[in-house]
Design a protein around this motif. Structure first.
Motif, PDB file in Angstrom:
ATOM      1  N   ARG A 342     -36.815   5.900 -35.606  1.00 15.83           N
ATOM      2  CA  ARG A 342     -37.608   5.993 -34.290  1.00 15.83           C
ATOM      3  C   ARG A 342     -38.982   6.024 -34.583  1.00 15.83           C
ATOM      4  O   ARG A 342     -39.621   5.319 -33.884  1.00 15.83           O
ATOM      5  CB  ARG A 342     -37.130   7.051 -33.495  1.00 15.83           C
ATOM      6  N   HIS A 374     -47.731   4.440 -30.114  1.00 16.84           N
ATOM      7  CA  HIS A 374     -47.004   4.552 -29.071  1.00 16.84           C
ATOM      8  C   HIS A 374     -45.925   3.418 -29.084  1.00 16.84           C
ATOM      9  O   HIS A 374     -46.249   2.255 -29.286  1.00 16.84           O
ATOM     10  CB  HIS A 374     -47.731   4.411 -27.942  1.00 16.84           C
ATOM     11  N   HIS A 375     -44.565   3.361 -28.451  1.00 15.94           N
ATOM     12  CA  HIS A 375     -43.673   2.211 -28.435  1.00 15.94           C
ATOM     13  C   HIS A 375     -43.969   1.590 -27.139  1.00 15.94           C
ATOM     14  O   HIS A 375     -43.499   2.188 -26.011  1.00 15.94           O
ATOM     15  CB  HIS A 375     -42.214   2.543 -28.557  1.00 15.94           C
ATOM     16  N   TRP A 378     -40.243   1.327 -24.791  1.00 14.44           N
ATOM     17  CA  TRP A 378     -40.169   2.782 -25.121  1.00 14.44           C
ATOM     18  C   TRP A 378     -38.720   2.629 -26.054  1.00 14.44           C
ATOM     19  O   TRP A 378     -37.795   1.812 -25.924  1.00 14.44           O
ATOM     20  CB  TRP A 378     -40.012   3.862 -23.942  1.00 14.44           C
ATOM     21  N   TRP A 379     -38.802   3.603 -27.213  1.00 16.70           N
ATOM     22  CA  TRP A 379     -37.727   3.569 -28.074  1.00 16.70           C
ATOM     23  C   TRP A 379     -36.315   3.982 -27.333  1.00 16.70           C
ATOM     24  O   TRP A 379     -35.216   3.414 -27.456  1.00 16.70           O
ATOM     25  CB  TRP A 379     -37.870   4.779 -29.111  1.00 16.70           C
ATOM     26  N   SER A 380     -36.308   4.784 -26.110  1.00 16.01           N
ATOM     27  CA  SER A 380     -35.412   4.990 -25.475  1.00 16.01           C
ATOM     28  C   SER A 380     -34.784   4.038 -24.526  1.00 16.01           C
ATOM     29  O   SER A 380     -33.846   3.945 -24.142  1.00 16.01           O
ATOM     30  CB  SER A 380     -35.832   6.308 -24.381  1.00 16.01           C
ATOM     31  N   ARG A 381     -35.632   2.937 -24.511  1.00 12.43           N
ATOM     32  CA  ARG A 381     -35.141   1.873 -23.673  1.00 12.43           C
ATOM     33  C   ARG A 381     -34.808   0.639 -24.431  1.00 12.43           C
ATOM     34  O   ARG A 381     -34.756  -0.293 -24.048  1.00 12.43           O
ATOM     35  CB  ARG A 381     -36.090   1.473 -22.583  1.00 12.43           C
ATOM     36  N   HIS A 398     -52.179   8.282 -23.529  1.00 13.08           N
ATOM     37  CA  HIS A 398     -50.612   8.030 -23.741  1.00 13.08           C
ATOM     38  C   HIS A 398     -49.884   8.856 -22.864  1.00 13.08           C
ATOM     39  O   HIS A 398     -48.694   8.297 -22.311  1.00 13.08           O
ATOM     40  CB  HIS A 398     -50.392   8.992 -25.404  1.00 13.08           C
ATOM     41  N   HIS A 402     -47.153   6.723 -19.977  1.00 15.41           N
ATOM     42  CA  HIS A 402     -45.899   7.229 -19.695  1.00 15.41           C
ATOM     43  C   HIS A 402     -45.572   7.613 -18.384  1.00 15.41           C
ATOM     44  O   HIS A 402     -44.613   7.438 -17.615  1.00 15.41           O
ATOM     45  CB  HIS A 402     -45.207   8.529 -20.581  1.00 15.41           C
ATOM     46  N   ASP A 405     -45.683   4.389 -16.440  1.00  9.65           N
ATOM     47  CA  ASP A 405     -44.655   3.482 -16.882  1.00  9.65           C
ATOM     48  C   ASP A 405     -45.729   2.065 -17.229  1.00  9.65           C
ATOM     49  O   ASP A 405     -45.165   1.169 -16.613  1.00  9.65           O
ATOM     50  CB  ASP A 405     -43.714   3.340 -15.996  1.00  9.65           C
ATOM     51  N   THR A 407     -47.178  -1.042 -18.953  1.00 11.33           N
ATOM     52  CA  THR A 407     -46.761  -2.191 -19.845  1.00 11.33           C
ATOM     53  C   THR A 407     -48.022  -2.733 -20.654  1.00 11.33           C
ATOM     54  O   THR A 407     -49.002  -2.523 -20.048  1.00 11.33           O
ATOM     55  CB  THR A 407     -45.686  -3.330 -19.372  1.00 11.33           C
TER      56      THR A 407
END
Length: 422
Positions: A342, A374-375, A378-381, A398, A402, A405, A407
């Motif tokens: 991650r 920062h991803h 997102w890593w969670s997505r 950062h 978030h 949201d 891009t």
């Protein structure tokens, strides 16, 4: 002695009348209480208009200085150009800083140099501001005595185009232009001149100690580029904000954090005479082409803290284990670990800092060592830990990324954020 007179063309009268009207209107307006009760949008409009007015005033100032110098008004009153400008402007208000008057003088002299023409035209067209024009003017004055005229003109043209703010797109920032100018100077100047300048710079190293306020001690440190690159890397690696146990922000100012970091570097060195402990963040990363590094070709490298070093300096520094030459085109480190882990690796963070140079959010100037990785997706997505899905935002942006949201589009050369609604 006869007084020399000059014809006063109609356009000049228009400029003079406009200046008088602006001074008469804006002068009293600045005495009103702030922020004048304006809505947010209108307050920002006012700030934008002030920037437009400043740009126009700077062009008028430079033109007036150029014409005054051509007429010899400063000599007639027994002054140098800078003192003459300050004296004249003090008659209607506060005298400008000598640094501002010097910038006006240098930019006013641009049309007298062939290589300066591209800069002058961009300044008159309001696509390059006074600060950038001054950087380029100093580059022309410094390089013209040793560079081939055609090479210098071509280089200045490229630099001016890169620095120009046109069609709503921002050109190089002043910091980026400084790096580009330094690199261009190393490429244009003969090697013997570069060696002479570097020797002189090393001899100019100095550390002065004096009494400071409230029992403190003031140190004034002068270093050449390669020495300052070492200090910058060490300080940047140890001066990031440290949050408290409950997540409260670091109460120290940036200047205090840098001072604490420098003391820590010295303390570690004094406490470990056989070898000072190092951290990856304290390493000096230099970007340079393979040919320049290995084959002795004249060129330049750029450190992660934007110090520009000659290829000879980089080759010398590369002998130090704490110096990491990031050779352009190298494939020596794994920069894409996909979904295997991650968090971004040290190699990825190093590459990110070199690519993004700092916070990638538009208008932010926080340097890279103080930014987060920062991803973008997102890593969670389902996002991967790879450079084409990575960006550097500072801590504040950062959080904003978030919250909103946001891009972004990531390329090999940088990141473009797509802003959401405020």
């Amino acid at each position: 002695m006869a007084v020399q007179t000059y014809a006063e063309p109609a356009p000049a009268r228009v400029v003079l009348d406009a200046a008088r009207e602006a001074a008469a209107t804006l002068g009293p307006a600045t005495d009103l209480p702030a922020p004048w009760g304006l809505p947010d949008a209108e307050l920002e409009e006012l700030l934008a208009l002030a920037g437009s007015i400043r740009s126009a005033v700077e062009r008028v100032e430079v033109s007036a200085v150029r014409e005054g110098v051509r007429r010899g008004l400063h000599r007639g009153q027994g002054f140098g150009v800078v003192d003459w400008v300050r004296l004249v402007q003090s008659r209607a208000g506060l005298a400008p800083d000598p640094s501002h008057a010097s910038r006006l003088n240098r930019v006013a002299a641009l049309p007298d140099q062939t290589a300066g023409q591209p800069v002058w035209e961009a300044f008159c067209a309001a696509t390059v501001g006074l600060g950038k024009a001054d950087q380029l003017a100093r580059f022309v004055a410094d390089t013209a005595p040793v560079a081939e005229p055609s090479d210098l003109h071509d280089t200045v043209t490229v630099l001016t185009e890169a620095a120009s703010d046109s069609s709503g797109e921002g050109g190089l920032t002043p910091g980026e232009l400084h790096v580009a100018v330094r690199r261009a100077g190393l490429l244009l100047k003969p090697e013997r001149d570069l060696a002479r300048e570097q020797d002189a710079a090393r001899r100019g190293r100095a550390l002065h100690r004096a009494a400071g306020p409230a029992g403190l001690t003031a140190y004034h440190l002068l270093l050449d580029p390669d020495a300052s690159a070492v200090i910058d890397a060490a300080v940047a690696g140890l001066s990031e904000p440290v949050t408290g146990p409950d997540g409260e922000p670091d109460p120290r100012t940036a200047a205090t954090r840098r001072a604490d970091a420098l003391v820590e570097v010295v303390r570690r060195g004094a406490g470990n005479p056989e070898g000072m402990p190092q951290t990856p963040k304290a390493q000096v990363v230099v970007t340079i082409s393979y040919d320049q590094l290995e084959k002795g070709i004249t060129g330049a490298g750029v450190t992660a803290t934007d110090q520009v070093l000659s290829a000879a300096d980089v080759r010398r520094l590369a002998c130090d284990a704490g110096i990491i030459p990031m050779v352009l085109g190298s494939r020596g480190e794994v920069l894409d670990v996909g979904r295997e882990q991650r968090l971004f690796t040290t190699a990825q963070r190093r590459a990110l800092r070199q690519r993004d140079r700092g916070c990638t959010y538009p208008g932010c100037t926080i340097p890279a060592p103080w930014c987060d990785a920062h991803h973008v997706l997102w890593w969670s997505r389902g996002g991967t830990s790879s450079l084409d899905n990575a960006a550097l935002p500072c801590g504040r942006h950062h959080t904003l990324v978030h919250q909103r949201d946001l891009t972004a589009t990531v390329t090999d050369t940088g990141v473009t954020w797509h802003r959401g609604d405020p």
